[in-house]
Write a protein that holds these residues in place. Structure first.
Motif, PDB file in Angstrom:
ATOM      1  N   ASP A  77       0.830  -1.197   0.000  1.00 59.10           N
ATOM      2  CA  ASP A  77       0.000   0.000   0.000  1.00 59.10           C
ATOM      3  C   ASP A  77       0.874   1.260   0.000  1.00 59.10           C
ATOM      4  O   ASP A  77       1.631   1.487   0.952  1.00 59.10           O
ATOM      5  N   ARG A  97       4.514  -8.873   9.355  1.00 56.72           N
ATOM      6  CA  ARG A  97       3.115  -8.434   9.237  1.00 56.72           C
ATOM      7  C   ARG A  97       2.667  -7.527  10.382  1.00 56.72           C
ATOM      8  O   ARG A  97       1.481  -7.408  10.666  1.00 56.72           O
ATOM      9  N   TRP A 114       3.383  -4.336  10.171  1.00 52.18           N
ATOM     10  CA  TRP A 114       3.266  -3.043   9.512  1.00 52.18           C
ATOM     11  C   TRP A 114       2.373  -3.200   8.289  1.00 52.18           C
ATOM     12  O   TRP A 114       2.846  -3.550   7.205  1.00 52.18           O
ATOM     13  N   PRO A 115       1.071  -2.989   8.416  1.00 49.73           N
ATOM     14  CA  PRO A 115       0.136  -3.188   7.298  1.00 49.73           C
ATOM     15  C   PRO A 115       0.544  -2.380   6.069  1.00 49.73           C
ATOM     16  O   PRO A 115       0.913  -1.210   6.160  1.00 49.73           O
ATOM     17  N   GLY A 116       0.482  -3.044   4.933  1.00 50.66           N
ATOM     18  CA  GLY A 116       0.828  -2.416   3.673  1.00 50.66           C
ATOM     19  C   GLY A 116       2.281  -2.543   3.295  1.00 50.66           C
ATOM     20  O   GLY A 116       2.678  -2.174   2.186  1.00 50.66           O
ATOM     21  N   GLU A 162       4.096  -5.612   4.021  1.00 52.32           N
ATOM     22  CA  GLU A 162       4.377  -7.000   4.398  1.00 52.32           C
ATOM     23  C   GLU A 162       5.428  -7.679   3.530  1.00 52.32           C
ATOM     24  O   GLU A 162       6.005  -8.691   3.937  1.00 52.32           O
TER      25      GLU A 162
END
Length: 313
Positions: free
Chosen positions: A2, A33, A35-37, A39
């Motif tokens: 992201d 995982r 830290w979202p976005g 990975e």
């Protein structure tokens, strides 16, 4: 991945570079995982070379944003003060895992330190650079356990465990790996640390065809098993690990120890604990070693599993 998560990465790297380590370290572990976005992204500090690795091909917007962010970072005071000499981007999902130099000049064979020991890395030729940083505590454990012992290091790769064992006073270490080029780098690693190569044996063989030779050089007080999850034509973890476990009693001395490892996110510790109970019931599970804090994972069973077993006489 992201693009809106990139400011989080930027802030993390600024903070990490503010106290840049003097040894090889993972600075950012998106694969845990937490830290979202982010990975599929990791960042390692390798003696002044910052290695950013992408494990999946991102969307163009993410790639553009990432490269802009990294180039901006090189203009910051924290970058200049860190002693950084190169900024590298490795595309792990592309054929050959190519390395792109974003800033500075690539040093393809840097020497790095970890826990006071020296290791020769290789950047830009292979997918892996020669030292698995998540196994730092495992190498520390081996160094502390090795004094006066005969050690068998299976799937030795570039002999990081062997270097740690010799540094800890091992009597003899036998390294086995079918990749002779990796073992050659292992010799270099020992030489970098001033070790007596007369105490080290390097066997460039396929394990399952070499049990007789391995047994002849034993028995061993300490055995290390750190296999790949899959090695084409040679080893598949879920199929072949049991074959190794059932051989351990004939290779170990009474009261010997085993460090057995798995680094597949889909395979939990029970795979080894249950497998050992079935194949070598005289080996008792003692503990799982901690992973370094920089390798935090949202699911502890998805990270490295390094398990200690004792051989009961």
């Amino acid at each position: 991945m992201d693009p809106t998560a990139l400011p989080t990465l930027y802030a993390h790297l600024q903070n990490a570079l503010g106290s840049a380590p003097d040894e090889a370290r993972r600075l950012f572990h998106g694969r845990g995982r937490c830290w979202p976005g982010l990975e599929q992204l990791t960042v390692d500090w390798l003696d002044g070379q910052l290695l950013v690795a992408l494990f999946r091909e991102p969307e163009p917007a993410f790639m553009t944003g990432l490269q802009a962010l990294l180039r901006e970072l090189t203009g910051q005071e924290v970058w200049r003060n860190s002693g950084a000499r190169a900024l590298l981007l490795q595309h792990r999902s592309r054929e050959g895992a190519p390395l792109e130099v974003l800033w500075g000049e690539l040093e393809p064979e840097p020497r790095v330190r970890e826990q006071g020991l020296n290791y020769q890395l290789m950047l830009g030729r292979n997918q892996n650079h020669g030292l698995f940083l998540d196994m730092r505590y495992g190498r520390r454990w081996v160094q502390r356990q090795a004094r006066g012992k005969r050690v068998l290091n299976l799937f030795a790769y570039t002999c990081g465990f062997s270097v740690a064992a010799l540094a800890g006073g091992a009597e003899q270490v036998v390294n086995l790996d079918m990749a002779r080029s990796a073992l050659a780098r292992g010799r270099d690693n020992h030489r970098l640390n001033g070790h007596d190569l007369g105490k080290v044996t390097f066997l460039g063989h396929e394990l399952f065809k070499s049990w007789g030779k391995v047994r002849k050089l034993g028995p061993y007080e300490l055995i290390i098993i750190d296999p790949p999850s899959f090695q084409k034509g040679s080893f598949a973890l879920t199929r072949d690990y049991q074959k190794i476990l059932r051989r351990l009693p004939e290779l170990l001395t009474d009261n010997g120890r085993v460090l057995a490892c798995v680094n597949d996110p889909d395979i939990a510790s029970r795979f080894l604990i249950d497998g050992m109970a079935e194949q070598a019931p005289r080996l008792r599970f003692v503990e799982r070693l901690d992973n370094p804090p920089e390798f935090a994972d949202i699911d502890p069973e998805a990270g490295l599993k390094a398990l200690v077993f004792d051989h009961q006489a």
